[in-house]
Design an enzyme around this catalytic site. Structure first.
Site, PDB file in Angstrom:
ATOM      1  N   GLY A   1       7.196  -0.878   3.477  1.00  0.00           N
ATOM      2  CA  GLY A   1       6.316   0.150   4.052  1.00  0.00           C
ATOM      3  C   GLY A   1       6.082   1.294   3.088  1.00  0.00           C
ATOM      4  CG  LEU A   2       9.032   2.709   1.131  1.00  0.00           C
ATOM      5  CD1 LEU A   2      10.373   2.657   0.399  1.00  0.00           C
ATOM      6  CD2 LEU A   2       8.820   4.100   1.734  1.00  0.00           C
ATOM      7  N   GLY A   3       4.656   0.887  -0.033  1.00  0.00           N
ATOM      8  CA  GLY A   3       3.487   0.671  -0.892  1.00  0.00           C
ATOM      9  C   GLY A   3       3.791   0.209  -2.301  1.00  0.00           C
TER      10      GLY A   3
ATOM     11  N   PRO B   1      11.868  -1.107  -2.939  1.00  0.00           N
ATOM     12  CG  PRO B   1      13.535  -0.688  -1.393  1.00  0.00           C
ATOM     13  CD  PRO B   1      12.546   0.004  -2.275  1.00  0.00           C
TER      14      PRO B   1
ATOM     15  CE  LYS C   1       2.211   3.370   1.945  1.00  0.00           C
ATOM     16  NZ  LYS C   1       2.683   3.145   3.316  1.00  0.00           N
TER      17      LYS C   1
ATOM     18  CB  SER D   1       2.545   1.871  -6.233  1.00  0.00           C
ATOM     19  OG  SER D   1       2.627   2.923  -7.148  1.00  0.00           O
TER      20      SER D   1
ATOM     21  CG  ASP E   1      -2.100   0.807   1.568  1.00  0.00           C
ATOM     22  OD1 ASP E   1      -3.045   1.212   2.264  1.00  0.00           O
ATOM     23  OD2 ASP E   1      -0.935   0.650   1.990  1.00  0.00           O
TER      24      ASP E   1
END
Ligand code: C5P
Length: 289
Positions: free
Chosen positions: A93-95, A89, A8, A99, A131
């Site tokens: 910061g991409l969750g 990765p 995300k 996920s 999250d």
């Protein structure tokens, strides 16, 4: 059965302040993108998790926690073979971890024929991480509370992005980044609210509405991040934004070829980058049996 676990970005990420329970109150418009981990889940007489593509210590792998908590909450024996192929990765910061956890809950709900609805899965998800609940539905959503309150929004029209993923070695990154915030970084949530209202009315994404409370702190904490932002701009990215608590950076592109061109030039210059498009809620949660 196989499912995707998409990354995300945050179109907005506002932090309202620190709460009594130690968490921070957030308002954020979150968006799944087509940079995805893959999760295969099969029947087994025991419980095994295999991870390919990244080294994730067992006690930091939210797949374990999600499966254990779902088994405990439903009284099901913890039996499954899970194979996770990492492409997102970790701690970028991409969750990705959140996920993966949500994909585990969705897939085990099906494998174990639990037939739980999103609300029941969400009550397990929020115990795994702030999250995780967002990723049960994916797509675009206004997210509040510490992250567990999810208000789904209509999918935005397909939008191409370039996502740059700087390396870092900050342990316990999310907690540390929240700790770096000062009152000047806090806001009242109205930018997220306003963007969400526009999207709900079917308006186009307003590029000027994008914001992130961690921008200042990220430039302080992550060595070289300002230079990486400059590199993106020199190569033709417009406004550069932080994803989550960083250090990933993204910029909205005019289309696929611009995103792929930029990602190629940035990677060639030493900044690992990918082209990605927004992923709607259906694609973000598809399960293939
Ligand atoms: O919920 P999660 O385990 O992902 O959060 C990791 C840490 O980040 C928390 O322990 C807390 O220190 C911080 N956090 C916060 N406010 C949030 C979410 C996370 O302060 N809304």
């Amino acid at each position: 059965m196989r499912t995707v676990a998409p990354a995300k970005i945050n179109w907005t990420l506002e932090v309202l302040g620190r709460r009594e329970d130690g968490y921070h109150e957030v308002r954020t418009v979150m968006q799944t993108i087509d940079l995805c981990d893959e999760l295969d889940v099969a029947e087994s007489s025991g419980f095994e998790v295999h991870v390919e593509g990244a080294a994730i210590p067992r006690d930091e792998n939210l797949v374990h926690q999600a499966a254990e908590l779902l088994a405990e909450a439903t009284g099901r024996p913890l039996r499954a073979e899970i194979r996770l192929r990492k492409h997102i990765p970790p701690a970028a910061g991409l969750g990705g971890g959140s996920s993966d956890a949500a994909a585990t809950l969705r897939a085990l709900n099906r494998l174990w024929r639990l037939d739980l609805g999103i609300e029941a899965l969400a009550s397990v998800a929020e115990r795994v991480g702030s999250d995780v609940a967002f990723f049960l539905r994916g797509g675009t959503a206004l997210v509040a509370g510490r992250g567990e309150q999810v208000l789904p929004l209509p999918d935005v029209p397909e939008t191409w992005l370039v996502v740059a993923i700087p390396e870092h070695e900050l342990a316990d990154k999310t907690r540390r980044m929240f700790g770096e915030l000062s009152p000047g970084d806090f806001s009242d949530g109205s930018r997220s609210q306003k963007l969400a209202e526009g999207l709900r009315r079917g308006e186009a994404l307003d590029a000027d509405a994008l914001c992130n409370a961690f921008e200042r702190a990220a430039d302080v904490v992550f060595d070289g991040l300002e230079a990486q932002r400059r590199l993106m701009q020199q190569e033709g990215a417009g406004k550069v934004h932080l994803a989550g608590a960083g250090p990933s950076l993204f910029a909205v592109c005019a289309g696929e070829s611009e995103a792929r061109g930029l990602a190629g030039r940035l990677s060639a210059a030493g900044l690992r980058s990918v082209a990605a498009r927004t992923l709607g809620a259906v694609e973000a949660t598809a399960i293939v049996e």
